[in-house]
Design an enzyme around this catalytic site. Structure first.
Site, PDB file in Angstrom:
ATOM      1  N   LYS A 164       0.868  -1.177   0.000  1.00 13.60           N
ATOM      2  CA  LYS A 164       0.000   0.000   0.000  1.00 13.60           C
ATOM      3  C   LYS A 164       0.902   1.223   0.000  1.00 13.60           C
ATOM      4  O   LYS A 164       2.060   1.143   0.429  1.00 13.60           O
ATOM      5  CB  LYS A 164      -0.884   0.020   1.260  1.00 13.60           C
ATOM      6  N   VAL A 175     -25.088   3.464  -0.766  1.00 17.30           N
ATOM      7  CA  VAL A 175     -25.400   3.032  -2.133  1.00 17.30           C
ATOM      8  C   VAL A 175     -24.588   3.838  -3.149  1.00 17.30           C
ATOM      9  O   VAL A 175     -25.112   4.410  -4.102  1.00 17.30           O
ATOM     10  CB  VAL A 175     -26.921   3.111  -2.432  1.00 17.30           C
ATOM     11  N   VAL A 187     -20.472   0.693  -5.472  1.00 15.50           N
ATOM     12  CA  VAL A 187     -20.553  -0.727  -5.112  1.00 15.50           C
ATOM     13  C   VAL A 187     -21.948  -1.061  -4.568  1.00 15.50           C
ATOM     14  O   VAL A 187     -22.581  -2.030  -5.003  1.00 15.50           O
ATOM     15  CB  VAL A 187     -19.461  -1.104  -4.082  1.00 15.50           C
TER      16      VAL A 187
END
Lengths: 364, 364
Positions: free
Chosen positions: B94, B195, B198
């Site tokens: 990362k 919402v 994804v």
């Protein structure tokens, strides 16, 4: 120009890496860990403006990571200045392995370390340093070509001490020229503090030129051997500061130019091979100047070792290395001139010349 | 096996990098700085046993370097587990860029960052993450091929959300199978919290299968659009914890499975896309289990995004990505089985399976 204000320029609180008091604009700092071999290394790449960052790998039982980081950052930055002032196409870098050089070394540890160096694709080139040896570098070399200072038996440049000593000798002669208008050391009284590989070679050069040499070392055996070989007079390490001499050549410990010692010194010139001779660059650089002592900046005149490993990268030739170390004479005179013209200490003038070269290269 | 004891295994005091409480045996942590562009980045490579370390680049105005380092180390380690449990030939890594994503972004900053990534020779592959976008990655891509998740217009895999949602959907169906002996979601009451890209796609899948869907979001416009499109019932974000439902699908915030919420939840299954759903993996993993709720581990069922960018590396094919995301169904059942057999929470079972795969690969 890399100035004091660069320190902490990253603008974060004084912690970790970017905000570390010794960060000084490093390009890259790599923490390398390998569980299997126990390798814990920090590779610091300070500046690659002039070329790949070259600097040795120090192995030391640091008390904390903070201590290790501070050491590697300071040393890495110093390498940038050393390469720049010497006119080499090299940047500055350094690495430390956190561990006990007497018992934590294994071939696999150095091999793994070599893999990390290799992954930097030549941005960093390593070599031996305090706590590591050319034979450790042989294992590093199994995994990367970005290592120098290999043994002569492997086609490397081997022991760089003669070249380092020759460079110091050149810096010393330039200092004599500046001070006395004549670079001959004949009859000069010179104290060489520390007669290891470099110091002994320096004793050889100045003895051959007819100087009167005083030597000191904590290693009695080596001290007596050198005394016998070159007819040098043995003195105690501390006595060096009180001797009535012309030139003091620190070739062992760093930071011997502190307030107490400068007060005691009776010499016209300080020119030696030790790293970081000034306990505090600003304070003691000025103090030594104010006392009328001509100081030949250490990172300028002890660059022979760097010249030697640089030569190894380019295809080693000892004669060419000695020839390049000879240039230290000219650069030292240049620094003295700059110091007078700009009313600077010689240490500051050397630092500034290095910075000017970096700045010019960045603009080009 | 990577265990809690790995933390601080480097044996130094709890400072800086090796001794950081989140160090967890990282192979390499690279601090990258560029004065000109103001780039300050930390790249963490946790484990490359299974393949190159893949993980996004987060840009965030961290309050301190310590905070940035802690974040990147935790996220990097999480990527190792996600890749391992998903069966991808990828390691975990990362990166974070310390800066304000609203005003510190420049093309040159991302280009310089791309140069640093390129210098790691593919040991680390990056992608967009919080605070960075696919368009930022275009500049990174000018300097390195080791970046994925590029826009579709550049031949990249584009928005990974549909694949992520599909994987979550698969994990949810596997949970239904485990709980009710039937993986149909027809008639099940499902609350989707959040919402965005994804969550909306997840709403689509479960609506198509005939579930009764409740939705919540802090973005009212998006909430109403999704409600209208799929006939989902709007509830307030907090109401989700008190609804009498079958499945709770956290798809926005992390750490919603805390002591208070678990106490209120009335559902049989938790299966959603959000990262780090358990406020404390050990405490709340046990608490949710003790309450008789079946928890589908987030890092297992939300791996669709990783699958999608992995596919981009191998030569992108959306169908193949969806096919691989389908495997999440099987792995989820495998985890439930392991949890029962070994008397573990599902979160612990997932972590252990990942560790077993890593251990086997290291021994091979």
């Amino acid at each position: 120009m890399l100035e004091v204000k660069d320190i902490n320029e990253a603008g974060l609180s004084n912690d970790l890496v970017f905000g570390n008091k010794s960060f000084a604009g490093h390009e890259e700092v790599v923490f390398c860990y390998d569980k299997k071999t126990g390798l814990k290394a920090i590779i610091a790449i300070h500046d690659t403006t002039l070329g790949p960052a070259l600097g040795g790998t120090r192995m030391w039982m640091y008390k904390s990571e903070a201590e290790a980081l501070n050491d590697v950052l300071r040393l890495s930055r110093g390498m940038t200045f050393k390469a720049a002032i010497t006119g080499l196409e090299l940047g500055g870098g350094k690495a430390v392995i956190i561990g006990d050089a007497r018992k934590d070394k294994t071939p696999d540890l150095f091999r793994k370390y070599g893999e990390f160096i290799d992954s930097l694709k030549g941005r960093y080139i390593t070599a031996e340093d305090v706590g590591t040896s050319t034979s450790d570098m042989v294992y590093v070399h199994e995994r990367t070509k970005f290592v120098t200072g290999l043994p002569e038996s492997m086609g490397g440049s081997g022991d760089p001490s003669p070249v380092t000593a020759y460079g110091v000798y050149m810096g010393m002669k330039a200092s004599a020229m500046e001070r006395w208008g004549d670079d001959s050391l004949r009859g000069k009284k010179i104290a060489v503090q520390g007669v290891g590989h470099v110091g002994e070679n320096l004793v050889k050069y100045v003895t051959e030129e007819g100087a009167k040499v005083y030597i000191s070392d904590i290693n009695k055996e080596q001290l007596e051997a050198v005394s016998k070989k070159y007819g040098a007079e043995i003195v105690s390490p501390d006595a060096v500061y009180d001797l009535d001499i012309d030139i003091y050549a620190p070739c062992a410990l760093g930071a011997t130019l502190n307030t107490e010692h400068i007060g005691r010194l009776k010499c016209a010139i300080v020119a030696g091979a030790a790293n970081n001779q000034l306990a505090d660059e600003n304070i003691h650089g000025k103090m030594v100047t104010d006392k009328g002592i001509l100081y030949a900046p250490d990172f300028l005149i002890n660059a022979g070792g760097l010249i030697n490993v640089y030569s190894e990268i380019k295809g080693y030739n000892r004669e060419a290395s000695l020839e390049q170390a000879k240039n230290i004479y000219t650069t030292t005179l240049e620094i003295f001139k700059k110091a007078k013209l700009e009313n600077l200490t010689t240490a500051a003038a050397a630092r500034m010349l290095a910075e000017e070269r970096l700045l010019a290269a960045r603009k080009a």
